[in-house]
Motif scaffolding. Sequence first.
Motif, short mmCIF file in Angstrom:
data_model
loop_
_atom_site.label_atom_id
_atom_site.label_comp_id
_atom_site.label_asym_id
_atom_site.label_seq_id
_atom_site.Cartn_x
_atom_site.Cartn_y
_atom_site.Cartn_z
N LYS A 29 42.03 80.82 16.86
CA LYS A 29 42.48 79.20 16.83
C LYS A 29 41.14 78.37 17.21
O LYS A 29 40.26 79.08 17.98
CB LYS A 29 43.70 79.11 17.46
N THR B 80 41.21 76.08 19.58
CA THR B 80 41.34 75.96 20.87
C THR B 80 40.68 77.41 21.79
O THR B 80 39.75 77.13 22.67
CB THR B 80 42.70 75.80 21.53
N THR B 81 40.88 78.38 21.21
CA THR B 81 40.39 79.53 21.76
C THR B 81 38.94 79.66 21.59
O THR B 81 38.27 80.25 22.44
CB THR B 81 41.21 80.97 20.92
N LYS C 51 37.40 77.11 24.23
CA LYS C 51 37.24 77.65 25.26
C LYS C 51 36.44 78.70 25.66
O LYS C 51 35.84 79.01 26.60
CB LYS C 51 38.90 77.92 25.90
N SER D 157 39.51 72.07 26.61
CA SER D 157 40.48 71.90 25.40
C SER D 157 40.20 70.60 24.74
O SER D 157 40.85 70.14 23.62
CB SER D 157 41.78 72.46 25.59
N THR E 23 38.56 70.44 21.54
CA THR E 23 39.33 70.50 20.43
C THR E 23 40.07 69.48 19.72
O THR E 23 39.85 68.84 18.54
CB THR E 23 40.54 71.70 20.51
N THR E 24 40.54 68.41 20.70
CA THR E 24 41.26 67.31 20.12
C THR E 24 40.14 66.34 19.36
O THR E 24 40.58 66.00 18.41
CB THR E 24 41.75 66.68 21.51
#
Length: 108
Positions: A18, A20-21, A24, A30, A33-34
């Motif tokens: 993903k 986010t993964t 990070k 995170s 990601t947003t």
Amino acid sequence: MSTFAENINQICKLKGTKLTTLVKGCGYSSSKTTAINRGSIPSEKQLIKFAEKLNCSVKDFFADTTSERNDYYSNEEKLLVEGYRNMPNSHKHKLLAYFYELLELEKE
């Protein structure tokens, strides 16, 4: 035309992870990601880190079509993945053991 966010999320999905993964795992918070999902394009340094982690090219993040991304895998790689998915677990373990053995031989 696909957006950067759509492309990187699709590549992550193809690679079994993903966004986010990935973010990070590259040492970013995170909130990155947003920002990506809201349209932000990461810096060149960040793009290179993401591509290295995903084992792809930075240009894959900007591909115009899904078919361009699907062409990333060779026919041999697709065959290996399909064959692996259809194997019983005992065969998967043997194949992985052999795979790790080959990787070790390459280091010598």
